[in-house]
Design a protein around this motif. Structure first.
Motif, PDB file in Angstrom:
ATOM      1  N   TYR A 259      74.579  12.823  -0.354  1.00 26.07           N
ATOM      2  CA  TYR A 259      73.844  13.703  -1.277  1.00 26.07           C
ATOM      3  C   TYR A 259      74.545  13.706  -2.631  1.00 26.07           C
ATOM      4  O   TYR A 259      75.780  13.822  -2.689  1.00 26.07           O
ATOM      5  N   ASN A 260      73.739  13.637  -3.692  1.00 23.69           N
ATOM      6  CA  ASN A 260      74.318  13.629  -5.035  1.00 23.69           C
ATOM      7  C   ASN A 260      74.498  15.045  -5.563  1.00 23.69           C
ATOM      8  O   ASN A 260      73.596  15.882  -5.430  1.00 23.69           O
ATOM      9  N   ILE A 261      75.643  15.260  -6.180  1.00 27.36           N
ATOM     10  CA  ILE A 261      75.917  16.556  -6.808  1.00 27.36           C
ATOM     11  C   ILE A 261      76.371  16.274  -8.228  1.00 27.36           C
ATOM     12  O   ILE A 261      77.345  15.532  -8.434  1.00 27.36           O
TER      13      ILE A 261
ATOM     14  N   MET B  24      69.135   3.221  -5.662  1.00 27.17           N
ATOM     15  CA  MET B  24      69.084   4.472  -6.429  1.00 27.17           C
ATOM     16  C   MET B  24      67.701   5.069  -6.309  1.00 27.17           C
ATOM     17  O   MET B  24      66.731   4.343  -6.082  1.00 27.17           O
ATOM     18  N   THR B  25      67.607   6.360  -6.540  1.00 23.53           N
ATOM     19  CA  THR B  25      66.309   7.023  -6.560  1.00 23.53           C
ATOM     20  C   THR B  25      65.370   6.340  -7.560  1.00 23.53           C
ATOM     21  O   THR B  25      64.193   6.133  -7.275  1.00 23.53           O
ATOM     22  N   GLU B  26      65.897   6.016  -8.725  1.00 23.91           N
ATOM     23  CA  GLU B  26      65.051   5.459  -9.792  1.00 23.91           C
ATOM     24  C   GLU B  26      64.638   4.013  -9.550  1.00 23.91           C
ATOM     25  O   GLU B  26      63.723   3.511 -10.206  1.00 23.91           O
TER      26      GLU B  26
ATOM     27  N   GLY C  58      74.328   3.706 -14.631  1.00 27.80           N
ATOM     28  CA  GLY C  58      75.440   4.657 -14.675  1.00 27.80           C
ATOM     29  C   GLY C  58      76.547   4.276 -13.705  1.00 27.80           C
ATOM     30  O   GLY C  58      77.578   4.939 -13.639  1.00 27.80           O
ATOM     31  N   ASP C  59      76.343   3.208 -12.940  1.00 29.54           N
ATOM     32  CA  ASP C  59      77.401   2.718 -12.050  1.00 29.54           C
ATOM     33  C   ASP C  59      78.189   1.630 -12.773  1.00 29.54           C
ATOM     34  O   ASP C  59      77.636   0.880 -13.575  1.00 29.54           O
ATOM     35  N   LEU C  60      79.478   1.568 -12.460  1.00 27.67           N
ATOM     36  CA  LEU C  60      80.323   0.523 -13.039  1.00 27.67           C
ATOM     37  C   LEU C  60      80.578  -0.533 -11.981  1.00 27.67           C
ATOM     38  O   LEU C  60      80.865  -0.207 -10.823  1.00 27.67           O
TER      39      LEU C  60
ATOM     40  N   LEU D  61      75.645  -4.177   7.269  1.00 24.64           N
ATOM     41  CA  LEU D  61      75.064  -4.789   6.074  1.00 24.64           C
ATOM     42  C   LEU D  61      74.981  -3.700   4.997  1.00 24.64           C
ATOM     43  O   LEU D  61      74.228  -2.743   5.149  1.00 24.64           O
ATOM     44  N   GLU D  62      75.784  -3.854   3.954  1.00 23.34           N
ATOM     45  CA  GLU D  62      75.777  -2.829   2.899  1.00 23.34           C
ATOM     46  C   GLU D  62      74.870  -3.259   1.761  1.00 23.34           C
ATOM     47  O   GLU D  62      74.871  -4.406   1.330  1.00 23.34           O
ATOM     48  N   ARG D  63      74.101  -2.286   1.296  1.00 19.61           N
ATOM     49  CA  ARG D  63      73.185  -2.536   0.166  1.00 19.61           C
ATOM     50  C   ARG D  63      73.336  -1.417  -0.851  1.00 19.61           C
ATOM     51  O   ARG D  63      73.953  -0.374  -0.577  1.00 19.61           O
ATOM     52  N   TYR D  64      72.770  -1.612  -2.042  1.00 19.24           N
ATOM     53  CA  TYR D  64      72.955  -0.659  -3.141  1.00 19.24           C
ATOM     54  C   TYR D  64      71.606  -0.292  -3.747  1.00 19.24           C
ATOM     55  O   TYR D  64      70.803  -1.169  -4.058  1.00 19.24           O
TER      56      TYR D  64
ATOM     57  N   ASN E 287      80.036   5.563 -14.335  1.00 22.92           N
ATOM     58  CA  ASN E 287      80.102   5.941 -15.739  1.00 22.92           C
ATOM     59  C   ASN E 287      79.374   7.264 -15.941  1.00 22.92           C
ATOM     60  O   ASN E 287      79.025   7.631 -17.042  1.00 22.92           O
ATOM     61  N   LYS E 288      79.079   7.948 -14.839  1.00 20.75           N
ATOM     62  CA  LYS E 288      78.359   9.224 -14.886  1.00 20.75           C
ATOM     63  C   LYS E 288      79.170  10.218 -14.074  1.00 20.75           C
ATOM     64  O   LYS E 288      79.846   9.813 -13.119  1.00 20.75           O
ATOM     65  N   ASP E 289      79.095  11.456 -14.462  1.00 21.44           N
ATOM     66  CA  ASP E 289      79.880  12.472 -13.764  1.00 21.44           C
ATOM     67  C   ASP E 289      79.092  12.906 -12.539  1.00 21.44           C
ATOM     68  O   ASP E 289      78.235  13.795 -12.613  1.00 21.44           O
TER      69      ASP E 289
HETATM   70  P1  AMP Z   1      70.631   8.654  -5.815  1.00 25.67           P
HETATM   71  O1  AMP Z   1      70.495   9.118  -7.208  1.00 25.67           O
HETATM   72  O2  AMP Z   1      70.722   9.734  -4.819  1.00 25.67           O
HETATM   73  O3  AMP Z   1      69.602   7.694  -5.520  1.00 25.67           O
HETATM   74  O4  AMP Z   1      72.032   7.922  -5.727  1.00 25.67           O
HETATM   75  C1  AMP Z   1      72.227   6.668  -6.302  1.00 25.67           C
HETATM   76  C2  AMP Z   1      73.681   6.404  -6.445  1.00 25.67           C
HETATM   77  O5  AMP Z   1      74.280   6.234  -5.162  1.00 25.67           O
HETATM   78  C3  AMP Z   1      73.952   5.087  -7.154  1.00 25.67           C
HETATM   79  O6  AMP Z   1      73.836   5.198  -8.551  1.00 25.67           O
HETATM   80  C4  AMP Z   1      75.350   4.785  -6.686  1.00 25.67           C
HETATM   81  O7  AMP Z   1      76.302   5.498  -7.462  1.00 25.67           O
HETATM   82  C5  AMP Z   1      75.353   5.333  -5.265  1.00 25.67           C
HETATM   83  N1  AMP Z   1      75.200   4.266  -4.265  1.00 25.67           N
HETATM   84  C6  AMP Z   1      74.107   3.871  -3.586  1.00 25.67           C
HETATM   85  N2  AMP Z   1      74.394   2.882  -2.727  1.00 25.67           N
HETATM   86  C7  AMP Z   1      75.723   2.636  -2.870  1.00 25.67           C
HETATM   87  C8  AMP Z   1      76.641   1.729  -2.259  1.00 25.67           C
HETATM   88  N3  AMP Z   1      76.279   0.887  -1.304  1.00 25.67           N
HETATM   89  N4  AMP Z   1      77.932   1.761  -2.678  1.00 25.67           N
HETATM   90  C9  AMP Z   1      78.337   2.619  -3.634  1.00 25.67           C
HETATM   91  N5  AMP Z   1      77.531   3.510  -4.230  1.00 25.67           N
HETATM   92  C10 AMP Z   1      76.232   3.516  -3.854  1.00 25.67           C
END
Ligand code: AMP
Ligand code: MLC
Length: 505
Positions: free
Chosen positions: A407-409, A302-304, A381-383, A297-300, A398-400
């Motif tokens: 882990y985000n870099i 963000m920290t915010e 910032g996601d497309l 089960l995939e979900r989406y 849409n973010k570098d």
């Molecule tokens: P963070 O700032 O560490 O919370 O990372 C959030 C970012 O992780 C989001 O803006 C997405 O770019 C990416 N992300 C989280 N879940 C997914 C997912 N299921 N598929 C693709 N990208 C994801």
């Protein structure tokens, strides 16, 4: 309610001898034992002079005690600020300074290096080690295991999580009690968590996924967790038959699929595998189902924002999509230039609004205004796009940003360090595909005229300043960076050039 977060997730378990954490060697920590430990820690924090609203910066290894510090902060009305254990002292200094933390909790091994930093910012320092020892625990001995929960409202801040930005400066995302609670309650319903669930917990507890999604959901449901210090393949294989559910980043699932011991039999007791924090390849999704019979089960999230969308528990979990907006969450696709909503099916930036969306960045009103609209929509910032059946699909960023093993870099942060090195004119940091981490970091270096930069020395400099997971796995020299007519570096061209070059882990 005097303290919604504490009362709903923690206080409700008072007196219960039911299992909360299953630990190494068959040890079990009950809900009540966990609450008692948290109450003792709350006394220590308050006796150290902390007042409601103060920040507690925590860089410690994962342990039951570390989790109890989170509970203690909730009970004492303090703001919990967890930090990646990989951060260097340089990185920590920024977080302590920026958050004006009143207390820093670290491993004893970091004390000598951090003492002067903490003193310079007028904070206090206590220690907590992976084995549950340290000055925090010493002080907790003999403290009462009952603590009068501090009144809070749902709008009060519960946590700061730092997230980097395109400028290279990290921002403290301010999360309220309601942000965390509303999301946990929604996910319990959506994913059908109950007090019978045993979640296999191998994620770190300094990020949204392991802390707020996994832990809060289990607490809200009254279930328990097999609490592993980290992702360890052997321990996972050993624990799976005793678990009902697991949450992980895609790397967890690709690693398991590469292990012949990971079979249908091993997972027959499981009811749910959740993936998020980075894109799950459709190929992984398909292979996983073929091997185990389970659809991930995939979900989406963000920290915010905590979690925004999820594939359905019942109904089709569609590979390559992140499902539907969660109940109470509004999601729209907008034109990045004008902000106007785009017709269904078109690609644009993803914006979300709901009780899950944070309050803003700590003491950064301009950055907050850039990303959080006055009407409450947050620009992720996601497309993405929404398909004809309403499934949200993330197609790019849409973010570098590079996401390596979850882990985000932010390339800018690495470029700033590389740019300072002798003989370097300019640099560009990009993400290239990686079989284990999904993406990994590659640094492109343009030397000053006539100079030959020492790449080994540059790597050493990076090691001193940045956490290991941010280090470029390869550095390459080029004569000039490709730029468009506006002078902007064309990272897409660099990515195309170097994508086949899988940097070694
Ligand atoms: P963070 O700032 O560490 O919370 O990372 C959030 C970012 O992780 C989001 O803006 C997405 O770019 C990416 N992300 C989280 N879940 C997914 C997912 N299921 N598929 C693709 N990208 C994801
Ligand atoms: C470890 N290393 C990494 C790394 N993790 N390098 C790049 N990216 C990573 N993610 C380093 C190690 O320090 C080590 O360095 C080397 O890479 C190999 O380590 P390993 O032993 O193979 O790694 P391991 O310890 O097994 O960790 C890999 C991992 C871990 C994938 C299990 O990174 C992890 O637990 N990731 C989860 C991150 C997460 O929780 N993200 C959620 C963010 S919240 P050396 O020196 O030995 O070479 C969020 C919101 C949402 O995004 O939607 O959920």
């Amino acid at each position: 309610m005097p303290n919604p977060l504490y009362d709903t997730l923690l206080g409700c378990h008072a007196g219960k001898e039911t299992a909360f954490l299953h630990l190494d060697g068959g040890k079990v920590l009950s809900h009540q034992a966990f609450l008692s430990m948290a109450a003792q820690f709350a006394h220590v924090l308050v006796q150290n002079g902390l007042k409601p609203g103060d920040r507690v910066a925590v860089q410690v290894e994962k342990s039951p005690e570390a989790l109890a510090v989170y509970a203690a902060c909730a009970q004492a009305g303090l703001i919990f600020l967890p930090l990646n254990t990989a951060y260097t002292v340089d990185e920590l200094s920024y977080f302590i300074d920026n958050s004006q933390a009143a207390l820093v909790l670290c491993d004893t091994s970091k004390k000598v290096a951090l003492d002067p930093v903490v003193a310079a910012f007028g904070a206090r320092l206590e220690t907590l080690n992976a084995d549950g020892t340290g000055s925090l625990v010493d002080q907790a001995c003999g403290m009462s295991d009952v603590f009068a929960t501090v009144d809070r409202s749902g709008d009060d801040l519960a946590a700061f999580l730092y997230t980097s930005g395109t400028t290279g400066r990290s921002k403290g995302a301010m999360l309220t009690q309601d942000n965390l609670l509303s999301n946990a309650e929604t996910l319990v319903q959506e994913w059908r968590f109950t007090d019978q669930d045993v979640l296999l917990h191998a994620l770190p507890i300094f990020h949204t996924h392991g802390l707020f999604v996994a832990t809060n959901v289990v607490l809200a449901a009254g279930g328990s967790m097999i609490f592993l210090p980290k992702f360890d393949q052997d321990q996972i294989i050993d624990s799976l038959p005793r678990a009902t559910s697991m949450m992980g980043v895609p790397t967890f699932y690709t690693r398991l699929l590469n292990d012949a011991r990971f079979t249908r039999d091993l997972t027959q007791h499981m009811r749910l595998f959740v993936s998020g924090s980075a894109p799950l390849l459709a190929e992984t999704h398909v292979k996983f189902e073929e091997r185990t019979g389970h659809r991930i089960l995939e979900r989406y999230g963000m920290t915010e924002t905590n979690m925004n969308t999820s594939n359905p528990y019942d109904g089709e979990r569609r590979a390559g999509t992140v499902g539907f907006p969660l109940p109470g969450v509004e999601l729209k696709i907008t034109n990045p230039d004008t902000g106007s909503e785009l017709p269904q099916g078109e690609i644009g930036q993803i914006e979300v609004r709901g009780p899950n969306v944070f309050k803003g960045y700590w003491q950064m009103p301009e950055k907050t205004a850039d990303e959080l609209r006055a009407d409450g929509f947050f620009i992720t910032g996601d497309l993405g796009k929404i398909d004809a059946d309403g499934y949200v699909q993330i197609v790019g960023r849409n973010k570098d940003l590079i996401i390596s093993g979850g882990y985000n870099i932010y390339p800018k942060e690495v470029e700033l360090v590389l740019d300072e090195q002798p003989g370097v004119l300019e640099t560009a940091v990009i993400g290239v595909p990686h079989p284990d981490f999904g993406e990994t970091v590659l640094g492109v270096i343009i030397p000053e005229a006539g100079a030959t930069p020492d790449l080994d020395a540059i790597m050493s400099a990076v090691q001193g300043s940045l956490a290991r997971f941010k280090h470029p796995r390869a550095l390459v020299l080029m004569d000039a960076l490709p730029r468009n007519t506006m002078g902007k570096v064309q990272k897409n061209i660099l990515r195309d050039m170097y994508s086949s070059r899988l940097a070694k882990a």
